[in-house]
Structure formats: structure tokens, C-alpha cells
Write a protein that holds these residues in place. Structure first.
Motif: not given
Length: 411
Positions: A171-172, A205-211, A367-379
Motif C-alpha cells: 500500500k502506498v 511517500n510511505t510504502v507498507t508491505n501488506t503481504g 527490506a520490509l517484514a509484513p506490516g512494516e513500512a518505509h517513508t521517503h520524503v522529497h522536498r
């Protein structure tokens, strides 16, 4: 060091082979924001973020994956900073491989090439005929979650499969926020002079591993990739401060091995800064590794008096970056953090895609575990106005005066 030249080659070939259905007279070198806004409102849904006095404005399109199309610091009569592909937008036609709408902050994912690519199917050759931007980041509406005068948020669920057959459920969540002068002062560590007009915004921008499976380097990882496309001018210079260090310890200062040698009158550097022409007249691209990348870089358009600054989420020492070369790779996690591209004719007699120039940033491989997320900010920060005030800002943030920047490529 990896290269990402294949995508630009693909875009230019696509533009040459598939001209837009709608032809238009060319716009003046610098369009007014009001004219761009009127055009965009005829062809796509828009959310326009604005400050209290309606001078700083940012045009965001839910129809085009929540991308920032353009912005201004001085209301409807002010300069429109983002490059938009008017013929493609006006045609309303969906195109094979990619839909090149333009825009100064758009969400993509890497890697583009290699055994972990999400742009090629398993077993396909790495060529233009088989290259396809995933639909989720190329076409169609992203759900609008919330909206206010100064912020808008979107979300998108995706299922992607890479070249090696790994499936990613994700999910983004993406928000675009207008930034105040006080916020920018803190971010830059200075005070914006009253003689400067400013528009500043950031995408979060946040990507979550929903698998149900963890994402691992052995089966492939994704990265967040934000690209900004801007209107060029004959006197636009990209300015990229870089981290010091010997080539043995930190690698090359700049990676320019994308389209062959970049002439010295278009790419040069001193002990602190790399200078690169952003005039839209010569196809070329540069990249910076995590060892060389600094927190802020940008460009100066001397013709229109525009200082543009870009900030992003800095890499940690142990971060990996995806490799986007169009080949099976020996090292799939040695990619670029920061890039700049200058458009131009691919060969004599063939028109450029834009023209435009780009400032780009990428997140680490996730490298995300299920339910884990990463956020990248671009300004993105655009400054325009009193030249002496702009000069003080350039020296404080980029380490170089406008006079120095302006003189680098003087013939």
C-alpha cells in the motif's frame, strides 16, 4: 555504480515513434501559472494547494497518481515551475509502455532493470518492446483520502511481480503538503529574505508491505523513486554539493556514464560542487552514490531568476540502493541516491521528449517484514525575487554565489 539511462532512451524513442495525437503551438519559454492551470483544469481533476494570500500555489492531480504537476510563487501571473506535456495530456489517450505527463514530483518505484525489475516480465529480454511501466504508477486515479487548503493525501493498493517471480503486495500512502516560510527557514537553517517570493512543498511517500511474506534481498527489493521535471532555460545550471573523500574511499565524484561522455562545457566540478547544464538541449544524465550525496542540491535558472532547492530523506551508512541497469546484474544493490537528467535531441533531426530537466531522489531498497513500512520524503523549494537576497541564500545552502554558478558555463 549503476546507470538508469535506459528509461530516458525509451522515453525519447517512444516520443519519436508515437507523436501525440494533439498538436499545439509551442508555448513561450516560461509559461504563466494561470495559463497552465487553466489548461490542466480542462483535462484533469486538480487539487490546488495555496497559502493565505494565494501567492504560493501547487497543482496536484488525483487522476495522475497524485503527482504535483506544477507550482508558482507569485499567483496566477507568476512563473509556472513544472514541465507539463500538454499534447499528451490533451490527447487523453493511453499509451503503451508509459504515459509521459510530466510534473515536478511524481511517485515511481525501482528497480527498473535487472533480475529484480518490476518493469520486465520473467524471461523477457531487456529491450523497449518488453519494457512496461506498471499501471499502478503510470495510469489512473489514486484515491483521495483527505484534503485541506495546504495538504492533500492519497492512497493506492498494489500487487506487483518482479522479473524473478517475487510478488509484492503493498500500500502506498502519499501526501503533498505546502510548506510555510517558517518551516523552510528551519529546514534550511536560515531566514528567507522578505524580498524573495517562495513556494515550497514536500511529498511524504510511505510504502507498507501488506503481504504475508518478508521482502528480502535474495528475492528482490523495491525502492521509492521521486522524479521532478522542470522547464529548462539556456542559462539553467544544476548545482550538486558532494561529500568529500578520495575516489578510493568514496568512489567517483559523479557518475556520468549514461549516454557517453558529457562535454566539459556541460559538466564540471570543483572541490565542493558539481555543475551540470539544465538547458534541455543535450541529452545527458548524472548520478551520485550514497557516499557522495548531500542533503540539499538544486539548480539556478539565471534567465528567470529562479533558485530551486531539493531535499530528501538521507541515506544511512548501511543502506542499499537498487540497481536499474537493463541487464542481469552482478550487484543489484549498488544504485544511485540522487540524479539529474537534461533532455535534448537523441540525434540530429529527432525532437527531444520535452525539453525539460530533472532532479530526482530515491529511497533505500526496502527490506520490509509484513506490516512494516518505509517513508521517503522529497522536498521542493522554489525561490524567486531580489537577486542579492537569492545570492545570500545560494551561498548559505549550496556554498556558491549566483555569480559563480552563472559563470561556470559562460562561453
Amino acid at each position: 555504480m549503476t546507470t538508469k539511462c535506459a528509461i530516458v532512451t525509451a522515453l525519447i524513442l517512444l516520443a519519436a515513434c508515437n507523436p501525440p495525437a494533439t498538436t499545439m503551438e509551442p508555448l513561450p519559454e516560461t509559461a504563466a501559472f494561470g495559463a497552465d492551470l487553466e489548461f490542466l483544469q480542462e483535462h484533469t481533476s486538480l487539487v490546488v494547494l495555496t497559502d493565505a494570500d494565494a501567492q504560493a500555489q501547487v497543482a496536484v492531480s488525483p487522476d495522475m497518481q497524485g503527482r504535483v504537476l506544477t507550482s508558482t510563487a507569485q499567483g496566477s501571473e507568476g512563473t509556472s515551475f513544472g514541465w507539463i506535456n500538454r499534447p499528451v495530456i490533451a490527447s487523453g489517450q493511453r499509451r503503451k509502455h508509459i504515459n509521459v505527463f510530466g510534473g515536478e514530483d511524481r511517485f515511481w518505484l525501482g528497480p527498473e532493470g535487472g533480475q529484480f525489475s518490476i518493469y520486465f516480465k520473467e524471461g523477457d529480454p531487456f529491450d523497449l518492446d518488453h519494457w512496461q511501466v506498471p499501471e499502478e504508477i503510470d495510469w489512473g486515479l489514486w484515491a483521495l483520502v483527505s484534503q485541506s487548503a495546504e495538504q492533500v493525501a492519497f492512497e493506492k493498493d498494489m500487487r506487483l511481480e518482479n522479473y524473478s517471480g517475487t510478488v509484492f503486495d503493498l500500500k502506498v500512502d502519499r501526501s503533498v503538503r505546502l510548506l510555510s516560510v517558517d518551516t523552510v527557514n528551519v529546514l534550511l537553517g536560515l531566514e528567507i529574505d522578505p524580498g524573495i517570493h517562495m513556494v515550497a512543498f514536500e511529498s511524504v511517500n510511505t510504502v507498507t508491505n501488506t503481504g504475508s511474506e518478508a521482502w528480502t534481498a535474495e528475492t528482490g527489493l523495491l525502492s521509492i523513486w521521486i522524479l521532478g521535471m522542470y522547464n529548462p532555460s539556456p542559462t539553467t545550471t544544476v548545482v550538486v554539493p558532494y561529500a568529500a573523500g578520495s575516489e578510493e574511499a568514496a568512489g567517483p565524484v559523479v557518475n556520468a556514464a549514461y549516454f557517453g561522455e558529457v562535454p566539459a562545457d556541460r559538466l564540471t566540478h570543483d572541490d565542493e560542487v558539481v555543475y551540470f547544464k539544465g538547458d534541455g538541449e543535450f541529452r545527458s544524465k548524472i548520478g551520485f552514490s550514497k557516499a557522495r550525496s548531500m542533503p540539499t542540491f538544486g539548480s539556478y535558472d539565471a534567465a528567470n531568476g529562479v533558485l530551486t532547492l531539493v531535499q530528501y530523506t538521507r541515506p544511512d551508512e548501511d543502506d542499499l540502493y537498487v540497481n536499474s541497469m537493463w541487464e542481469l546484474q552482478e550487484d543489484p544493490f549498488n544504485g544511485d541516491v540522487v540524479n539529474s537528467y537534461n533532455d535534448g535531441p537523441p540525434e540530429v533531426g529527432v525532437p527531444p521528449l520535452g525539453p525539460f530537466y530533472e532532479l530526482e531522489t530515491s529511497s533505500p531498497a526496502m527490506a520490509l517484514a509484513p506490516g512494516e513500512a518505509h517513508t521517503h520524503v522529497h522536498r521542493t523549494i522554489h525561490l524567486q525575487g531580489d537577486e542579492a537576497a537569492l545570492d545570500r541564500t545560494a551561498v548559505a545552502v549550496l556554498g556558491k554565489s549566483l555569480g559563480t554558478i552563472r559563470s561556470v558555463f559562460v562561453e
